[in-house]
Design an enzyme around this catalytic site. Structure first.
Site, PDB file in Angstrom:
ATOM      1  N   SER A  14     -38.831  -1.816 -21.182  1.00 19.62           N
ATOM      2  CA  SER A  14     -40.342  -1.704 -21.682  1.00 19.62           C
ATOM      3  C   SER A  14     -40.454  -1.120 -23.044  1.00 19.62           C
ATOM      4  O   SER A  14     -41.341  -1.637 -23.627  1.00 19.62           O
ATOM      5  CB  SER A  14     -40.846  -0.755 -20.437  1.00 19.62           C
ATOM      6  OG  SER A  14     -40.557   0.494 -20.517  1.00 19.62           O
ATOM      7  N   ASN A 108     -33.099   6.651 -31.187  1.00 22.38           N
ATOM      8  CA  ASN A 108     -32.968   6.521 -29.864  1.00 22.38           C
ATOM      9  C   ASN A 108     -34.335   7.050 -29.247  1.00 22.38           C
ATOM     10  O   ASN A 108     -35.055   7.856 -29.857  1.00 22.38           O
ATOM     11  CB  ASN A 108     -31.928   7.371 -29.395  1.00 22.38           C
ATOM     12  CG  ASN A 108     -31.828   7.484 -27.746  1.00 22.38           C
ATOM     13  OD1 ASN A 108     -31.866   6.291 -27.112  1.00 22.38           O
ATOM     14  ND2 ASN A 108     -31.030   8.402 -27.165  1.00 22.38           N
ATOM     15  N   HIS A 110     -35.573   9.283 -25.680  1.00 21.53           N
ATOM     16  CA  HIS A 110     -35.123  10.053 -24.654  1.00 21.53           C
ATOM     17  C   HIS A 110     -36.346  10.733 -23.807  1.00 21.53           C
ATOM     18  O   HIS A 110     -37.192  11.246 -24.403  1.00 21.53           O
ATOM     19  CB  HIS A 110     -34.146  11.158 -25.106  1.00 21.53           C
ATOM     20  CG  HIS A 110     -33.463  11.801 -24.044  1.00 21.53           C
ATOM     21  ND1 HIS A 110     -32.371  11.562 -23.400  1.00 21.53           N
ATOM     22  CD2 HIS A 110     -33.796  13.168 -23.360  1.00 21.53           C
ATOM     23  CE1 HIS A 110     -32.240  12.163 -22.200  1.00 21.53           C
ATOM     24  NE2 HIS A 110     -32.852  13.290 -22.170  1.00 21.53           N
TER      25      HIS A 110
HETATM   26  C1  GAR Z   1     -36.809   5.138 -20.943  1.00 25.74           C
HETATM   27  O1  GAR Z   1     -37.531   5.999 -20.135  1.00 25.74           O
HETATM   28  C2  GAR Z   1     -35.807   5.863 -21.929  1.00 25.74           C
HETATM   29  O2  GAR Z   1     -36.453   7.125 -22.419  1.00 25.74           O
HETATM   30  C3  GAR Z   1     -34.587   6.301 -21.023  1.00 25.74           C
HETATM   31  O3  GAR Z   1     -34.482   4.968 -20.234  1.00 25.74           O
HETATM   32  C4  GAR Z   1     -35.716   4.438 -19.989  1.00 25.74           C
HETATM   33  C5  GAR Z   1     -35.366   2.959 -20.141  1.00 25.74           C
HETATM   34  O4  GAR Z   1     -36.551   2.346 -19.885  1.00 25.74           O
HETATM   35  N1  GAR Z   1     -33.633   6.587 -21.608  1.00 25.74           N
HETATM   36  C6  GAR Z   1     -32.676   7.332 -21.581  1.00 25.74           C
HETATM   37  O5  GAR Z   1     -32.652   8.019 -20.596  1.00 25.74           O
HETATM   38  C7  GAR Z   1     -31.524   7.606 -22.716  1.00 25.74           C
HETATM   39  N2  GAR Z   1     -30.716   8.731 -22.466  1.00 25.74           N
HETATM   40  P1  GAR Z   1     -37.096   1.028 -20.640  1.00 25.74           P
HETATM   41  O6  GAR Z   1     -35.414   0.336 -20.439  1.00 25.74           O
HETATM   42  O7  GAR Z   1     -37.949   0.411 -19.804  1.00 25.74           O
HETATM   43  O8  GAR Z   1     -37.237   1.242 -22.108  1.00 25.74           O
END
Ligand code: GAR
Length: 207
Positions: A14, A108, A110
């Site tokens: 997303s 990145n 987070h």
């Molecule tokens: C998001 O919430 C991102 O912040 C988190 O994974 C999710 C990915 O969602 N990332 C971490 O936790 C990294 N340490 P997405 O695939 O829908 O973008």
């Protein structure tokens, strides 16, 4: 020149989609030229194919030693002349030699207010700790885990009846706002790393 960007993801995609849409809308002076995922059957891979962007599955398990995995990724980045790497739900720690090769050019997102709640399940960590506010952070990647210079943050409240799902949804909404904005600034070369801080050039204030 539009900056050549690579999107790295392991899941739903997303945040990648929010960045893709901001590019399509003309808000970011860059283009996603390559998507790298460590997993073949995930949302970011499907989305990349639908957007007609080259998608490569690079699973470290297929490379034996870390140096071979690193080289495979570096070769792809060179082939596509990538200048910026956007980690968007990429759930692996990148090898130090990889980080060194693109230092200052890897971003990145987070789902916490770093330096709080690094690593996995940041939203669950926030709930367990009982904080009243948490949020999300866009930062440059260094050799540590979620430790690099901070570019942008957004704060969200934590409510007493929150679950991991409701809190994650509230944070995600802010992620989709600040990540494209950080990428916009990055593509305008408006982010200067000064020691452990990021200084944003005055003419390019965060919206
Ligand atoms: C998001 O919430 C991102 O912040 C988190 O994974 C999710 C990915 O969602 N990332 C971490 O936790 C990294 N340490 P997405 O695939 O829908 O973008």
């Amino acid at each position: 020149m539009r900056k050549h960007l690579a999107l790295f993801g392991s899941g739903r995609g997303s945040n990648g989609e929010a960045i893709y849409k901001a590019i399509e809308a003309g808000h970011i002076n860059g283009e996603i030229v390559l998507i790298i995922s460590d997993r073949p059957h995930v949302g970011i891979v499907e989305k990349g194919r639908a957007w007609h962007i080259p998608v490569h599955i690079v699973d470290p398990a297929n490379y034996g030693i870390e140096a071979a995995w690193t080289q495979a990724m570096l070769d792809l980045l060179q082939e596509y002349e990538v200048e910026g790497i956007l980690l968007a739900g990429y759930m692996r720690i990148l090898p130090p030699t990889f980080v060194q090769a693109y230092r200052g050019n890897i971003l990145n997102i987070h789902p916490s207010l770093l330096p709080a709640f690094t690593g996995l399940q940041a939203q669950k960590q926030a709930l367990l700790k009982g904080v009243k506010y948490t949020g999300c952070t866009v930062h440059f990647v260094d050799e540590g885990m979620d430790t690099g210079p901070i570019i942008a943050q957004a704060v969200v409240p934590v409510y007493e009846d929150d679950t991991v799902d409701t809190l994650s949804t509230r944070i995600l909404h802010e992620e989709h706002r600040i990540y494209p904005e950080a990428v916009r600034l990055f593509c305008e070369d408006a982010l200067n790393i000064v020691g452990s801080r990021v200084v944003i050039k005055k003419q390019a204030i965060i919206k």
